[in-house]
Design an enzyme around this catalytic site. Structure first.
Site, mmCIF file in Angstrom:
data_model
loop_
_atom_site.group_PDB
_atom_site.id
_atom_site.type_symbol
_atom_site.label_atom_id
_atom_site.label_comp_id
_atom_site.label_asym_id
_atom_site.label_seq_id
_atom_site.Cartn_x
_atom_site.Cartn_y
_atom_site.Cartn_z
ATOM 1 N NE ARG A 134 -4.254 -1.668 0.611
ATOM 2 C CZ ARG A 134 -5.366 -1.313 1.256
ATOM 3 N NH1 ARG A 134 -5.520 -0.097 1.696
ATOM 4 N NH2 ARG A 134 -6.320 -2.178 1.424
ATOM 5 N NE ARG A 138 -6.765 5.860 2.846
ATOM 6 C CZ ARG A 138 -7.639 5.102 3.494
ATOM 7 N NH1 ARG A 138 -8.816 5.585 3.826
ATOM 8 N NH2 ARG A 138 -7.331 3.865 3.819
ATOM 9 N NE ARG A 174 -9.914 8.185 -2.408
ATOM 10 C CZ ARG A 174 -11.233 8.294 -2.500
ATOM 11 N NH1 ARG A 174 -11.766 9.150 -3.344
ATOM 12 N NH2 ARG A 174 -12.016 7.562 -1.746
ATOM 13 C CG ASP A 193 -9.172 -2.115 -3.928
ATOM 14 O OD1 ASP A 193 -8.491 -1.627 -3.016
ATOM 15 O OD2 ASP A 193 -10.063 -2.948 -3.718
ATOM 16 C CE1 TYR A 207 -13.299 -6.186 2.009
ATOM 17 C CE2 TYR A 207 -11.903 -7.940 1.170
ATOM 18 C CZ TYR A 207 -12.098 -6.854 2.015
ATOM 19 O OH TYR A 207 -11.099 -6.454 2.865
HETATM 20 O O1 1CP Z 1 -0.116 -1.182 -2.567
HETATM 21 C C1 1CP Z 1 -0.410 -0.213 -3.283
HETATM 22 O O2 1CP Z 1 0.052 0.912 -3.111
HETATM 23 C C2 1CP Z 1 -1.284 -0.478 -4.497
HETATM 24 C C3 1CP Z 1 -2.679 -0.253 -4.370
HETATM 25 C C4 1CP Z 1 -3.619 -1.137 -3.538
HETATM 26 C C5 1CP Z 1 -3.571 -2.511 -3.218
HETATM 27 C C6 1CP Z 1 -2.479 -3.519 -3.505
HETATM 28 C C7 1CP Z 1 -4.820 -0.638 -3.016
HETATM 29 C C8 1CP Z 1 -5.254 0.775 -3.122
HETATM 30 N N1 1CP Z 1 -5.522 -1.678 -2.464
HETATM 31 C C9 1CP Z 1 -4.791 -2.825 -2.558
HETATM 32 C C10 1CP Z 1 -5.145 -4.181 -2.115
HETATM 33 C C11 1CP Z 1 -6.345 -4.388 -1.265
HETATM 34 N N2 1CP Z 1 -7.554 -3.753 -1.294
HETATM 35 C C12 1CP Z 1 -6.422 -5.408 -0.281
HETATM 36 C C13 1CP Z 1 -5.328 -6.420 -0.020
HETATM 37 C C14 1CP Z 1 -4.251 -5.887 0.857
HETATM 38 C C15 1CP Z 1 -4.625 -5.585 2.283
HETATM 39 O O3 1CP Z 1 -5.119 -6.499 2.994
HETATM 40 O O4 1CP Z 1 -4.394 -4.429 2.706
HETATM 41 C C16 1CP Z 1 -7.695 -5.338 0.316
HETATM 42 C C17 1CP Z 1 -8.243 -6.238 1.420
HETATM 43 C C18 1CP Z 1 -8.418 -4.293 -0.339
HETATM 44 C C19 1CP Z 1 -9.815 -3.884 -0.093
HETATM 45 C C20 1CP Z 1 -9.877 -2.450 0.286
HETATM 46 N N3 1CP Z 1 -9.752 -1.424 -0.613
HETATM 47 C C21 1CP Z 1 -9.954 -1.903 1.582
HETATM 48 C C22 1CP Z 1 -10.065 -2.680 2.905
HETATM 49 C C23 1CP Z 1 -11.481 -2.817 3.258
HETATM 50 C C24 1CP Z 1 -11.790 -3.543 4.543
HETATM 51 O O5 1CP Z 1 -12.247 -2.865 5.463
HETATM 52 O O6 1CP Z 1 -11.654 -4.777 4.626
HETATM 53 C C25 1CP Z 1 -9.927 -0.503 1.439
HETATM 54 C C26 1CP Z 1 -10.044 0.538 2.504
HETATM 55 C C27 1CP Z 1 -9.778 -0.222 0.038
HETATM 56 C C28 1CP Z 1 -9.635 1.097 -0.619
HETATM 57 C C29 1CP Z 1 -8.263 1.428 -1.085
HETATM 58 N N4 1CP Z 1 -7.504 0.639 -1.930
HETATM 59 C C30 1CP Z 1 -6.306 1.257 -2.206
HETATM 60 C C31 1CP Z 1 -6.306 2.516 -1.520
HETATM 61 C C32 1CP Z 1 -5.200 3.545 -1.587
HETATM 62 C C33 1CP Z 1 -7.525 2.610 -0.826
HETATM 63 C C34 1CP Z 1 -7.999 3.775 0.012
HETATM 64 C C35 1CP Z 1 -8.994 4.523 -0.790
HETATM 65 C C36 1CP Z 1 -9.062 5.966 -0.518
HETATM 66 O O7 1CP Z 1 -8.180 6.717 -0.941
HETATM 67 O O8 1CP Z 1 -10.048 6.379 0.102
#
Ligand code: 1CP
Length: 349
Positions: free
Chosen positions: A32, A36, A45, A82, A158
C-alpha cells in the site's frame, strides 16, 4: 535453492531476489505504498472524488503508482488499483464510500454465479493495463513493476458480505451451507484473476502478488480447499502462459500453514505478516523468497524501537533471499520521515 538460481546481473534487484538470490542489502518496497499517507495522493484523490474512477483513469493511476517511487526510490512500484476491480469488472456493483471502505451488493454464491459475466471484463481490464504500460515506460530498468490481484477466497469474502468484516463470517457461513456453488465461484474467480494477471504481465508487469488478506481465519481443511487449491490453480495456469514471471503469495495470518501453502501452490515468494516469528521466516527462506514483516504500527511510531527492529529483521534474514517490506499495508497516519528513515537504514551496511 541452487536450481532456482538464475544469476543474471542485468535483472533488477527485486527480480534477482525473487529468483532465489540473497542480497546483502535487500530490495525494499511497502504494501500500500501508494496511498493516503502521501499528501500528493490525497490531492489527486480529492480531485477525482470517486476511488474507482481514479483506478480506471490510466493517467492518474500511473501518476499515483509513481509517487512513492519518486519520493523514496523503492526497488519496486506496485500498480495502483484494488482487489475489488475483479467483482466490478464482472458486473457486481462496487462503490467506495468516504470513511466506510468498500461497499458491494453482497450476494449468495449461487446468485453471484447467475449474475457475473466474464465477457464484460475486457474493457475495464484494458484500462488497468494501460496504466501498467504507462508506468513501465516511466520507470528506469533497475525498478521492478509489480502487478497484483486479490486471491479468490479474499475477494469472495467481500462479494458475499458486501463489505469488509472482522472475521469473514458471512462468507464462511455461505460457503459451509453451499459448498458446491462456493467452489464454483472460487473456480471462476481463479480463472478470471489469472487472465487479469496475464494481461498485466503482457502490459509490462514483471512480478505479481496475490493478496489473500483473510487466509488466516480458516480451519486447515477449508484452508486447503479455499486458499491453497484456487491459488495452486492460478499459478499452474499462469506458469503455462508466463513461465518466467515470479509470483508472491500473501496468505496473511496463516503462519502454521505457510510451509504447506508454499509446497502445494508453487509460489516463488511468500509475504509474511507481522506476527510470524523471524526464525520461521528464516526457515521458510530455505525453500522460497520471504517478504516482510515489519509491523506497520511500529513504522508509524518510529524512534529507536523502529531502528532496532529493522536491524533485527535484516540480521535474522541475512543470507536468505529476503525482500524488506511490512507485515501488512502502510497506515495512512504514517509520518513520511519514518518511511525515509526506513529506506535509508535498510540500504545502509
Ligand atoms: O499497494 C499499493 O500501493 C497499491 C494499491 C492497492 C492494493 C495492492 C490498493 C489501493 N488496495 C490494494 C489491495 C487491497 N484492497 C487489499 C489487499 C491488501 C490488504 O489487505 O491491505 C484489500 C483487502 C483491499 C480492499 C480495500 N480497498 C480496503 C479494505 C477494506 C476492509 O475494510 O476490509 C480498502 C479501505 C480499500 C480502498 C483502497 N484501496 C487502495 C487505496 C489507496 C484505498 C484507500 C482509498 C481511498 O483513498 O479512500
Amino acid at each position: 535453492m541452487t536450481d532456482r538460481l538464475t544469476k543474471n546481473a542485468s535483472q533488477p534487484k527485486l527480480i534477482r531476489v525473487l529468483k532465489g538470490e540473497a542480497e546483502t542489502i535487500p530490495p525494499v518496497w511497502l504494501m500500500r505504498q501508494a496511498g493516503r499517507y502521501l499528501p500528493e495522493y490525497r490531492e489527486l484523490r480529492a480531485r477525482a472524488n470517486d476511488f474507482l474512477h481514479l483506478c480506471y483513469t490510466p493517467e492518474w493511476a500511473a501518476e499515483i503508482t509513481l509517487q512513492p517511487i519518486r519520493r523514496f526510490e523503492f526497488d519496486a512500484a506496485i500498480l495502483f488499483a484494488d482487489i475489488l476491480i475483479i467483482p466490478d469488472a464482472l458486473g457486481q456493483n462496487v462503490r467506495f464510500e468516504e470513511g466506510h471502505g468498500p461497499r458491494l451488493d453482497g450476494m449468495m454464491p449461487g446468485d453471484l454465479l447467475a449474475m457475473l459475466d466474464r465477457e464484460k471484463t475486457g474493457e475495464k481490464f484494458s484500462l488497468i493495463c494501460e496504466t501498467v504500460s504507462r508506468v513501465r515506460e516511466a520507470l528506469t530498468a533497475e525498478k521492478t513493476l509489480i502487478g497484483f490481484c486479490g486471491a479468490p477466497w479474499t475477494v469472495a469474502t467481500y462479494m458475499i458480505a458486501g463489505h469488509g468484516t472482522p472475521d469473514q463470517a458471512p462468507a464462511r457461513t455461505a460457503a459451509y451451507r453451499d459448498r458446491e456453488n462456493f467452489d464454483r465461484l472460487l473456480d471462476l474467480l481463479a480463472e478470471v484473476s489469472t487472465d487479469y494477471l496475464v494481461a498485466q504481465i503482457e502490459a509490462g508487469a514483471q512480478a505479481v502478488q496475490i493478496f489473500d488478506s483473510w487466509a488466516g481465519v480458516l480451519p486447515d481443511e477449508e484452508f486447503d480447499r479455499w486458499v491453497i487449491a484456487p491459488t495452486a490453480k492460478m499459478i499452474k495456469l499462469l506458469r503455462m502462459r508466463c513461465p518466467d514471471v515470479p509470483v508472491i503469495g500473501f496468505p496473511r495470518g496463516a503462519d502454521g500453514l505457510s510451509q504447506r501453502f508454499i509446497e502445494q501452490t508453487g509460489v516463488d515468494a511468500i509475504g509474511c505478516n507481522t506476527a510470524m516469528p523471524l526464525a520461521q521466516m528464516r526457515s521458510l527462506g530455505k525453500s522460497v523468497t520471504v517478504q516482510g514483516n515489519l509491523d506497520p504500527l511500529l513504522l508509524e511510531a518510529g524512534g529507536l524501537l523502529l531502528e532496532s527492529r529493522i536491524h533485527d529483521i535484516r540480521g535474522a534474514l541475512s543470507g536468505v533471499p529476503h525482500i524488506f517490506n511490512l507485515g501488512h499495508g502502510i497506515l495512512k497516519t504514517t509520518p513520511i520521515e519514518h518511511v525515509e528513515q526506513l529506506v535509508k537504514q535498510v540500504r545502509s551496511n
